[in-house]
Design an enzyme around this catalytic site. Structure first.
Site, short mmCIF file in Angstrom:
data_model
loop_
_atom_site.label_atom_id
_atom_site.label_comp_id
_atom_site.label_asym_id
_atom_site.label_seq_id
_atom_site.Cartn_x
_atom_site.Cartn_y
_atom_site.Cartn_z
N ASP A 7 0.87 -1.18 0.00
CA ASP A 7 0.00 0.00 0.00
C ASP A 7 0.91 1.23 0.00
OD1 ASP A 7 -2.47 1.47 0.19
OD2 ASP A 7 -1.96 1.86 2.28
N GLU A 70 -2.37 -1.70 -5.40
CA GLU A 70 -3.53 -1.04 -6.02
C GLU A 70 -3.06 -0.13 -7.14
OE1 GLU A 70 -6.21 1.08 -3.48
OE2 GLU A 70 -6.74 -0.72 -2.35
N ASP A 142 -2.89 1.07 6.36
CA ASP A 142 -1.90 0.80 5.32
C ASP A 142 -1.52 -0.68 5.33
OD1 ASP A 142 -0.66 1.48 7.78
OD2 ASP A 142 1.25 1.85 6.81
#
Length: 160
Positions: A7, A70, A142
């Site tokens: 992340d 992501e 996170d």
């Protein structure tokens, strides 16, 4: 197989190493997780160097096979988006230096693969992580976001 979920953030990059049995993708185990913290009192170069060196050490320590993250999204705040791009750039470089392939997923796909709802709240994602891995979802988002993107990747592999 060891998979790292990442992340990205310039302040606190979350990471999680998951191990999955190559013969049974339902056997997922959390190996370790953490955050790479940088101080906003340091220069951007110093902060990026810290992310690079710590992530490279993590990748080498856990013999990571693949990485997942992501896809980038653009924040309403241009400065925040720029700082995120810096962090993503150094993460991409580090993975390339370590010869680790990266798989990227949209935030909606990650949430949908974990909860069945592409617009799930972070608390719902944490709840499902607890059920999937039989652990307590603790720490910061996170870390849970890093775990979630790694699980999403495992589920994507499993589908093929």
């Amino acid at each position: 197989m060891n998979i790292i979920g990442i992340d990205p953030s310039l302040n606190s990059t979350g990471w999680a190493i998951l191990s999955v049995n190559d013969n049974n993708y339902n056997e997922i185990r959390l190996v370790n997780n953490g955050s790479i913290l940088t101080s906003n009192k340091k220069t951007i170069g110093e902060r990026l160097n810290k992310i690079y060196s710590e992530l490279l050490n993590i990748l080498n320590s856990y013999k990571v096979d693949t990485a997942s993250m992501e896809e980038i999204f653009i924040n309403k705040n241009p400065k925040s988006s720029t700082l995120l791009c810096y962090a993503r750039g150094i993460l991409l470089l580090t993975l390339d230096v370590a010869c680790i392939p990266l798989f990227e997923y949209s935030a909606n796909r990650v949430k949908k693969s974990i909860t069945g709802n592409g617009h799930a709240k972070k608390e719902q994602v944490c709840f499902m992580i607890e059920n999937i891995l039989n652990i307590k979802c603790y720490g910061t988002y996170d870390i849970s976001d890093a775990i979630a993107v790694a699980i999403c990747h495992i589920y994507s592999i499993k589908a093929f």
